[in-house]
Design a protein around this motif. Structure first.
Motif, short mmCIF file in Angstrom:
data_model
loop_
_atom_site.label_atom_id
_atom_site.label_comp_id
_atom_site.label_asym_id
_atom_site.label_seq_id
_atom_site.Cartn_x
_atom_site.Cartn_y
_atom_site.Cartn_z
N ASP B 163 0.92 -1.36 -0.25
CA ASP B 163 0.00 0.22 -0.16
C ASP B 163 1.20 1.50 -0.21
O ASP B 163 1.69 1.09 1.19
CB ASP B 163 -0.59 -0.18 0.82
CG ASP B 163 -1.99 1.00 1.80
OD1 ASP B 163 -1.94 1.72 0.05
OD2 ASP B 163 -2.22 0.87 2.25
N ARG B 164 1.12 1.82 -1.67
CA ARG B 164 1.30 3.28 -1.17
C ARG B 164 3.07 2.91 -1.70
O ARG B 164 3.76 3.39 -1.23
CB ARG B 164 0.89 4.28 0.02
CG ARG B 164 -0.36 5.18 0.46
CD ARG B 164 -0.47 6.14 1.11
NE ARG B 164 -1.12 6.95 1.80
CZ ARG B 164 -2.12 6.31 2.15
NH1 ARG B 164 -2.22 5.65 2.98
NH2 ARG B 164 -2.75 7.07 2.50
N CYS B 165 3.77 1.63 -2.50
CA CYS B 165 4.71 1.39 -2.54
C CYS B 165 5.06 2.00 -3.58
O CYS B 165 3.85 1.57 -4.63
CB CYS B 165 4.97 -0.06 -2.32
SG CYS B 165 4.65 0.09 -0.48
N GLU B 166 5.67 2.48 -3.82
CA GLU B 166 6.47 2.28 -6.08
C GLU B 166 6.89 1.24 -6.29
O GLU B 166 7.09 1.16 -7.92
CB GLU B 166 7.23 3.82 -5.51
CG GLU B 166 7.25 5.01 -5.24
CD GLU B 166 7.49 6.09 -5.78
OE1 GLU B 166 8.88 6.10 -6.81
OE2 GLU B 166 8.11 7.27 -4.91
N ASN B 167 8.03 0.73 -5.57
CA ASN B 167 8.04 -0.43 -5.72
C ASN B 167 7.92 -2.11 -5.21
O ASN B 167 7.80 -1.69 -3.92
CB ASN B 167 10.22 -0.95 -6.27
CG ASN B 167 10.57 -0.73 -4.52
OD1 ASN B 167 10.73 -1.52 -3.99
ND2 ASN B 167 11.28 0.56 -4.88
N ASN B 182 -10.70 -7.65 2.57
CA ASN B 182 -10.52 -6.60 1.67
C ASN B 182 -10.24 -5.33 1.79
O ASN B 182 -9.42 -5.21 2.93
CB ASN B 182 -12.42 -6.21 3.18
CG ASN B 182 -13.19 -5.58 1.92
OD1 ASN B 182 -12.67 -4.74 0.69
ND2 ASN B 182 -14.37 -4.93 2.70
N LEU B 183 -9.58 -4.85 0.84
CA LEU B 183 -8.56 -3.85 0.74
C LEU B 183 -8.65 -2.55 0.54
O LEU B 183 -9.54 -2.28 -0.45
CB LEU B 183 -7.12 -4.42 -0.13
CG LEU B 183 -6.66 -5.73 0.42
CD1 LEU B 183 -5.69 -6.25 -0.55
CD2 LEU B 183 -6.67 -6.18 1.61
N GLU B 184 -7.64 -1.62 0.97
CA GLU B 184 -7.78 0.03 1.29
C GLU B 184 -6.46 0.09 0.39
O GLU B 184 -5.97 -0.13 0.66
CB GLU B 184 -8.43 0.73 1.93
CG GLU B 184 -10.23 0.70 2.80
CD GLU B 184 -10.74 0.76 1.61
OE1 GLU B 184 -10.69 1.75 0.95
OE2 GLU B 184 -11.90 -0.47 1.41
N VAL B 185 -6.07 0.21 -1.02
CA VAL B 185 -5.21 1.03 -1.93
C VAL B 185 -4.94 2.10 -1.81
O VAL B 185 -5.46 2.41 -2.70
CB VAL B 185 -5.25 -0.58 -3.13
CG1 VAL B 185 -3.25 -0.15 -3.99
CG2 VAL B 185 -5.65 -1.28 -2.43
N HIS B 186 -4.15 2.89 -1.52
CA HIS B 186 -4.03 4.50 -1.98
C HIS B 186 -2.62 4.31 -3.28
O HIS B 186 -1.78 3.36 -2.53
CB HIS B 186 -3.59 4.72 -0.62
CG HIS B 186 -4.70 4.95 0.36
ND1 HIS B 186 -4.88 4.04 1.17
CD2 HIS B 186 -5.61 6.10 0.59
CE1 HIS B 186 -5.81 4.16 2.05
NE2 HIS B 186 -6.13 5.09 1.51
N LEU B 187 -2.47 5.33 -4.06
CA LEU B 187 -2.22 5.53 -5.06
C LEU B 187 -1.10 6.77 -4.00
O LEU B 187 -1.08 6.67 -3.81
CB LEU B 187 -2.19 6.01 -5.96
CG LEU B 187 -2.91 4.99 -6.97
CD1 LEU B 187 -3.84 5.34 -8.53
CD2 LEU B 187 -2.74 3.82 -7.60
#
Lengths: 183, 195
Positions: B163-167, B182-187
């Motif tokens: 979550d919130r990772c570039e790599n 059940n996931l909440e994914v943030h860009l």
């Protein structure tokens, strides 16, 4: 003394087919001998034998493991013969004995020469009532009061039927004797 | 009696031990009537006979059977229980991402860096930022969210790992065992755009 018979019976009670087969083959010849005497022919003897064994195998649990198994089985087959007698009473045949002489004498040599098969044929040719009483009194040594009780008849009937049976037997023996003399 | 009744004595002596073998059909009829015939052999009898003739103890076959049944049951149980769902929403900042794709990768490595990562499924992210992967087996997964390039909402954000990772090496691993996720994914914000 009767351990082998008792073991065999115990195995039969456990429904071991091999033991049932063994029991049948151990006693069938002797019981067949009894049935042949009480039946009017081999077919009737087979029926008595069949009924006797059906009763035997379905009442094995009634044996108390006291005394001889063979005697107990013999009684079962005698009862089968008595049942056969009672069932066939309505078909009993009328026999004319008016011409029979009471004091028919059979020569001793003629009597000793007669074979078992011939004697069996004579017994089988008797009417069922005469045959049953003749067998019980002459061969099995029952008394008239016992015969009367087992067959459900009076002692007098038992005695008269035995007399007539013996008269018939004598007549047949005499006929045979005459036949051989002529021959 | 011996003297008085010679005929009776003759019969008595002749039949005292009289025996005659009955016809074979008597026993055959008796078997039918009393059901003395051995019952038709069932499975156990056939099995015992097979064991006897192959000279292998019955216990061996029983053990083998138990093992096979156990393995089969385990496989079936695992097969049934490996069906899970990963669902959730992707966010660009505080707002749900409109359109894009969610990629699920299965990880077989035990330690970083993830060398054995294989693509598992791709799911479309709808207008409400929702995505879903059905029938996902047990294991470890990485989730990669790729925003639609045309979407205005995503212009300030780049493709990110959960979550919130570039790599992928620094992202969170999703472990699926018995329950759904059940996931909440943030860009991750695009640093160039942000500057």
């Amino acid at each position: 003394m009767f351990d082998d018979d008792y073991d065999l019976l115990r195995r039969c009670l456990k429904k071991e087919v091999a033991a049932e087969y063994q029991l049948y083959h151990r006693f069938a010849p002797k019981m067949n001998g009894i049935c042949l005497r009480y039946g009017g022919n081999e077919r009737e003897a087979e029926d008595i034998l069949q009924n006797g064994f059906v009763h035997l195998f379905s009442h094995l649990n009634q044996f108390k493991f006291e005394g001889s198994l063979e005697c107990w089985i013999e009684r079962i087959f005698l009862n089968a013969a008595i049942n056969y007698y009672k069932k066939n009473l309505k078909f009993r045949q009328y026999v004319d004995l008016s011409h029979i002489e009471e004091d028919v004498s059979i020569h001793e040599d003629a009597l000793s020469a007669i074979s078992q098969d011939e004697l069996l044929a004579i017994i089988q040719s008797l009417p069922v009532g005469y045959r049953t009483i003749f067998n019980m009194y002459v061969i099995e040594n029952y008394q008239h009061n016992e015969i009367a009780s087992l067959l459900g008849i009076s002692e007098g009937t038992s005695k008269s039927q035995l007399f007539r049976a013996k008269a018939m037997v004598k007549r047949m023996l005499k006929e045979r004797e005459t036949y051989y003399k002529i021959g | 009696m011996e003297e008085k009744d010679p005929i009776g004595n003759k019969f008595k002596s002749s039949f005292s031990d009289f025996e005659k073998e009955p016809p074979v059909r008597v026993w055959e009829n008796l078997q039918k009537e009393l059901h003395l015939v051995p019952k038709p052999a069932g499975f156990w009898a056939h099995f015992s006979a097979f064991s006897f003739f192959t000279k292998v103890p019955v216990g061996f076959y029983l053990s083998l059977g138990v093992i096979v049944v156990s393995i089969f049951s385990t496989v079936v149980y695992k097969e049934i229980n490996r069906r899970h769902t990963i669902r959730g929403h992707a966010y660009a900042g505080e707002i749900r991402l409109r359109n894009g794709s969610a990629e699920l990768y299965q990880v077989t490595d035990k330690t970083l860096p993830w060398d054995s990562v294989t693509h598992y499924h791709t799911s479309v992210i709808d207008n409400y930022g929702h995505f879903q992967f059905s029938k996902v087996g047990e294991g470890k997964y990485l989730l990669h969210i790729v925003p639609d390039g045309k979407s205005q909402m995503s212009t300030g954000y780049i493709s990110s790992w959960f979550d919130r990772c570039e790599n992928s090496d620094s992202c969170n691993v999703i472990i699926i065992n018995r329950a759904d996720k059940n996931l909440e994914v943030h860009l991750v914000k695009n640093s160039k755009t942000a500057q």
